[in-house]
Design an enzyme around this catalytic site. Structure first.
Site, PDB file in Angstrom:
ATOM      1  N   ALA A   1      -9.962  -2.976  -3.197  1.00 59.18           N
ATOM      2  CA  ALA A   1     -10.974  -3.932  -2.752  1.00 59.18           C
ATOM      3  C   ALA A   1     -12.361  -3.521  -3.211  1.00 59.18           C
ATOM      4  O   ALA A   1     -13.150  -4.353  -3.689  1.00 59.18           O
ATOM      5  CB  ALA A   1     -10.939  -4.058  -1.229  1.00 59.18           C
TER       6      ALA A   1
ATOM      7  N   ASP B   1       0.827  -1.211   0.000  1.00 59.40           N
ATOM      8  CA  ASP B   1       0.000   0.000   0.000  1.00 59.40           C
ATOM      9  C   ASP B   1       0.862   1.262   0.000  1.00 59.40           C
ATOM     10  O   ASP B   1       0.641   2.182  -0.793  1.00 59.40           O
ATOM     11  CB  ASP B   1      -0.925  -0.019   1.215  1.00 59.40           C
ATOM     12  CG  ASP B   1      -1.835   1.190   1.267  1.00 59.40           C
ATOM     13  OD1 ASP B   1      -2.940   1.120   0.718  1.00 59.40           O
ATOM     14  OD2 ASP B   1      -1.430   2.214   1.857  1.00 59.40           O
TER      15      ASP B   1
ATOM     16  N   ALA C   1      -4.901   2.584  -0.884  1.00 63.83           N
ATOM     17  CA  ALA C   1      -4.648   1.811  -2.105  1.00 63.83           C
ATOM     18  C   ALA C   1      -5.269   0.424  -1.996  1.00 63.83           C
ATOM     19  O   ALA C   1      -5.918  -0.062  -2.932  1.00 63.83           O
ATOM     20  CB  ALA C   1      -3.145   1.713  -2.367  1.00 63.83           C
ATOM     21  N   ASP C   2      -5.078  -0.219  -0.857  1.00 65.10           N
ATOM     22  CA  ASP C   2      -5.676  -1.536  -0.643  1.00 65.10           C
ATOM     23  C   ASP C   2      -7.195  -1.460  -0.592  1.00 65.10           C
ATOM     24  O   ASP C   2      -7.899  -2.252  -1.230  1.00 65.10           O
ATOM     25  CB  ASP C   2      -5.158  -2.127   0.662  1.00 65.10           C
ATOM     26  CG  ASP C   2      -3.798  -2.789   0.515  1.00 65.10           C
ATOM     27  OD1 ASP C   2      -3.535  -3.392  -0.540  1.00 65.10           O
ATOM     28  OD2 ASP C   2      -2.999  -2.722   1.462  1.00 65.10           O
ATOM     29  N   ILE C   3      -7.721  -0.538   0.197  1.00 65.95           N
ATOM     30  CA  ILE C   3      -9.177  -0.460   0.376  1.00 65.95           C
ATOM     31  C   ILE C   3      -9.857  -0.041  -0.925  1.00 65.95           C
ATOM     32  O   ILE C   3     -10.884  -0.613  -1.317  1.00 65.95           O
ATOM     33  CB  ILE C   3      -9.522   0.490   1.528  1.00 65.95           C
ATOM     34  CG1 ILE C   3      -9.052  -0.111   2.858  1.00 65.95           C
ATOM     35  CG2 ILE C   3     -11.020   0.775   1.572  1.00 65.95           C
ATOM     36  CD1 ILE C   3      -9.219   0.813   4.050  1.00 65.95           C
TER      37      ILE C   3
END
Length: 407
Positions: free
Chosen positions: A171, A139, A166-168
């Protein structure tokens, strides 16, 4: 009541945040999610800490409602079992390290040819092709590459947002694309291949700043508790030692803030502050005026006056303040989920239609469902590997890791 995704089966070859959060939201809506984990090791987030009764905070957040199958995908029997799962699955979501799926004999193109109704989500850091497609991408690394850290923090002191955006963000894009693909499959009978690059996601989120720079503007500078794009908009200490957050997002709101809240109609009529870009240039002077006004009043007084003037406002909370937030409690936003350590509180999913049931789910122990899954999906006829490719025995130790292990 039942969840809208009841009857949908999802395989998660997943680690850390991006893919697990996507599949957890699918599980929340009733999908059966089978999480494939490396025997004896499992998802890397299982080992981040022991904050939740001995379990890791990240893992509990991201994995309730799933089954855990501990499979060694380099072993022929477990590789065969995975194909039995794929025969009956609707969706597979993967965020393994670059090239890992191919070395397991599970290349995206091969999967699509063999399982034409399967929806295949391949999450990567930088996407396929280009000079960086081989790189692992956590991230922080993606946020650094995509510029979001440079508009966070203070001038000369870039910062990573505390939330792993970035991850969320990845997702949520994966989750919404899967729902669209399921809808399309109902009409056409065809699955889909959905490649999602974390860099692309954060680049999309940076759209306003990109537009500013592409069209000749200066690089936006971070302003701490504020926005480089609007002013006044920030956090201001109060007379009772708390912090009020006030913001204006239009010229009309600015005039109300100046005349009705601050009692300064002269500011509302001042041509130096007429438009938002004028106020951004004068941010320091305006912040000083708002800060001086807030310093003479309690938070309750500020919020009452701001509400009366139609000005957006909030209290700066810590995490404890969020956990005990009366708005969440009053609206029933908490529920309990089961874990190997007993029931723990979890938030209700934020996007639910009226009448949709939320799957109760549980946080699985590593491999808790392996034996049951072996029995359910057992086949007497071995399935040949895709295109004759046999998995390489070194893959799991080197590549069964998420492109975003650390947030």
């Amino acid at each position: 009541m039942s969840g809208p995704l009841e009857g949908v089966t999802v395989l998660g070859l997943e680690q850390a945040i991006a893919a697990p959060l996507c599949t957890r939201h699918l599980a929340d809506l009733g999908a059966r999610v089978i999480k494939v984990e490396q025997p004896g090791v499992g998802d890397s987030t299982r080992h981040y800490d022991r904050a939740v009764r001995g379990l890791a905070a990240h893992f509990v957040w991201l994995n309730h409602g799933k089954e855990s199958a501990a499979l060694d995908l380099t072993a022929p029997a477990d590789h065969h079992l995975l194909h039995e799962l794929l025969e009956r699955a609707d969706v597979i979501v993967s965020n393994l390290a670059p090239g890992a799926l191919g070395r397991l004999g599970l290349g995206v193109d091969e999967l699509a040819r063999r399982y034409p109704r399967l929806i295949i989500v391949d999450i990567s850091g930088y996407g396929r092709g280009g000079p960086l497609d081989h790189k692992r991408a956590y991230d922080l690394l993606i946020q650094a590459e995509a510029g979001s850290c440079t508009i966070t923090g203070l001038p000369g002191q870039p910062a990573k947002p505390g939330i792993p955006i970035a991850d969320i963000g990845t997702a949520l894009y994966a989750y919404s694309a899967i729902l669209a693909a399921l809808y399309e499959r109902e009409r056409t009978g065809r699955g889909a291949v959905i490649p999602i690059a974390m860099l692309d996601v954060v680049a999309e989120m940076m759209g306003f700043a990109l537009n500013q720079v592409i069209h000749g503007g200066a690089e936006p500078e971070p302003v701490g508790m504020g926005s480089p794009m609007v002013a006044p908009y920030g956090a201001y200490p109060t007379a009772d030692g708390l912090t009020a957050v006030l913001g204006t997002t239009s010229d009309r709101e600015w005039r109300r803030l100046a005349a009705d809240l601050l009692g300064r109609p002269d500011l509302a009529d001042d041509p130096r502050y007429a438009r938002n870009d004028d106020r951004v240039r004068e941010r320091t002077a305006l912040d000083a005026i708002v800060a001086a006004w807030c310093a003479q009043r309690t938070l309750a007084e500020i919020q009452q006056s701001a509400d009366a003037a139609g000005i957006g406002n909030a209290r700066l909370n810590g995490i404890r303040g969020l956990a005990e937030h009366p708005q969440l409690a009053a609206r029933g936003r908490w529920r309990n989920v089961d874990t190997p350590a007993g029931p723990v509180p979890a938030l209700v999913p934020p996007a639910l239609a009226q009448g949709w049931a939320v799957a109760a789910g549980r946080v699985p122990a590593l491999g808790a469902d392996t034996d049951a899954i072996r029995t359910e999906f057992a086949s007497t006829k071995p399935t040949a590997a895709i295109s004759g490719v046999r998995p390489q025995s070194r893959v799991l130790t080197q590549d069964f890791t998420h492109i975003g292990r650390k947030s």
